[in-house]
Design a protein around this motif. Sequence first.
Motif, PDB file in Angstrom:
ATOM      1  N   UNK A 257       0.580  -1.283  -0.022  1.00  9.50           N
ATOM      2  CA  UNK A 257      -0.012  -0.133   0.068  1.00  9.50           C
ATOM      3  C   UNK A 257       0.937   0.979   0.390  1.00  9.50           C
ATOM      4  N   UNK A 258       2.572   0.941   0.204  1.00  8.47           N
ATOM      5  CA  UNK A 258       3.098   2.503  -0.267  1.00  8.47           C
ATOM      6  C   UNK A 258       3.687   2.121   1.420  1.00  8.47           C
ATOM      7  N   UNK A 259       4.012   1.494   2.349  1.00  6.50           N
ATOM      8  CA  UNK A 259       4.793   1.740   2.900  1.00  6.50           C
ATOM      9  C   UNK A 259       5.743   1.722   3.529  1.00  6.50           C
ATOM     10  N   UNK A 260       6.807   2.197   4.236  1.00  8.22           N
ATOM     11  CA  UNK A 260       7.899   1.036   4.735  1.00  8.22           C
ATOM     12  C   UNK A 260       9.235   1.792   5.876  1.00  8.22           C
ATOM     13  N   UNK A 261       9.571   0.632   6.010  1.00  9.76           N
ATOM     14  CA  UNK A 261      10.173   0.680   7.379  1.00  9.76           C
ATOM     15  C   UNK A 261      11.865   0.769   6.558  1.00  9.76           C
ATOM     16  N   UNK A 262      12.854   1.404   7.675  1.00  9.56           N
ATOM     17  CA  UNK A 262      13.824   1.791   7.607  1.00  9.56           C
ATOM     18  C   UNK A 262      14.742   1.897   8.759  1.00  9.56           C
ATOM     19  N   UNK A 263      14.720   1.000   8.658  1.00  7.45           N
ATOM     20  CA  UNK A 263      16.219   0.827  10.043  1.00  7.45           C
ATOM     21  C   UNK A 263      17.223   1.466   9.919  1.00  7.45           C
ATOM     22  N   UNK A 264      18.356   1.977  11.291  1.00  8.78           N
ATOM     23  CA  UNK A 264      19.497   2.949  11.172  1.00  8.78           C
ATOM     24  C   UNK A 264      20.391   2.163  12.374  1.00  8.78           C
ATOM     25  N   UNK A 265      21.033   0.615  12.274  1.00 11.19           N
ATOM     26  CA  UNK A 265      22.008   0.397  13.524  1.00 11.19           C
ATOM     27  C   UNK A 265      22.544   2.020  14.003  1.00 11.19           C
ATOM     28  N   UNK A 266      22.577   1.582  15.140  1.00  6.40           N
ATOM     29  CA  UNK A 266      22.953   2.940  15.878  1.00  6.40           C
ATOM     30  C   UNK A 266      23.856   1.890  17.625  1.00  6.40           C
ATOM     31  N   UNK A 267      25.279   2.170  17.357  1.00  2.72           N
ATOM     32  CA  UNK A 267      26.322   1.875  18.915  1.00  2.72           C
ATOM     33  C   UNK A 267      25.992   3.273  19.955  1.00  2.72           C
ATOM     34  N   UNK A 268      25.061   4.311  19.690  1.00  2.00           N
ATOM     35  CA  UNK A 268      25.526   5.277  20.545  1.00  2.00           C
ATOM     36  C   UNK A 268      24.961   4.730  21.939  1.00  2.00           C
ATOM     37  N   UNK A 269      24.060   3.803  22.186  1.00  2.00           N
ATOM     38  CA  UNK A 269      23.362   3.346  23.634  1.00  2.00           C
ATOM     39  C   UNK A 269      23.878   2.315  23.806  1.00  2.00           C
ATOM     40  N   UNK A 270      24.866   2.302  24.897  1.00  2.31           N
ATOM     41  CA  UNK A 270      25.484   0.988  25.666  1.00  2.31           C
ATOM     42  C   UNK A 270      26.118   0.675  24.748  1.00  2.31           C
ATOM     43  N   UNK A 271      26.871   0.051  23.622  1.00  2.00           N
ATOM     44  CA  UNK A 271      27.331  -0.390  22.911  1.00  2.00           C
ATOM     45  C   UNK A 271      26.912  -1.672  22.223  1.00  2.00           C
ATOM     46  N   UNK A 272      25.119  -1.151  21.688  1.00  2.00           N
ATOM     47  CA  UNK A 272      24.532  -2.424  21.302  1.00  2.00           C
ATOM     48  C   UNK A 272      24.108  -2.449  20.195  1.00  2.00           C
ATOM     49  N   UNK A 273      25.251  -2.116  19.423  1.00  2.00           N
ATOM     50  CA  UNK A 273      25.448  -2.797  17.819  1.00  2.00           C
ATOM     51  C   UNK A 273      26.789  -2.536  17.654  1.00  2.00           C
TER      52      UNK A 273
END
Length: 158
Positions: free
Chosen positions: A55-71
């Motif tokens: 229907x015209x929807x997307x999720x865009x995921x942006x990994x980030x390591x700034x919080x507790x080194x969790x990425x």
Amino acid sequence: MSSLYDFTATSLAGEEVPIRRFAGQVLLIVNTASACGFTPQYRGLEALYREFAPKGFAVLGFPCNQFGGQEPGTASEIDAFCAGKYDVTFPMFAKIDVNGAAAHPLYKFLRSEKSGLLGSAIKWNFTKFLVDRSGRVVSRRAPTTKPEALKKEIEALL
């Protein structure tokens, strides 16, 4: 003044992706992490993507390591984790900073458009920005907000 569509981001595969590619779609933009208490939200994000993408929807995921080194992983490790553990098929981007001087310009824009309860800084992984088809940031949701809780709001925008 900037528009959401003025930005580019690097995919996990290393491709420069203009955000304009997603113009006309409803977007849920999320900073993610592989070793966070909220990581299981990948399931809900993927379920929303699969249900509403036609229907015209997307999720865009942006990994980030700034919080507790969790990425801490590399792009290929993040990709393998997301695909292997959560069967993620929505667009995932290279690891970025979302706060501070080195914050990705897209996230500087998102934060300026919608502040959180305690100011504009992102407080933790899985903060969610919902964007309408015209590129307007319509809401910002806390990491504790489960993706499925956004279903009605997404449907209304579609």
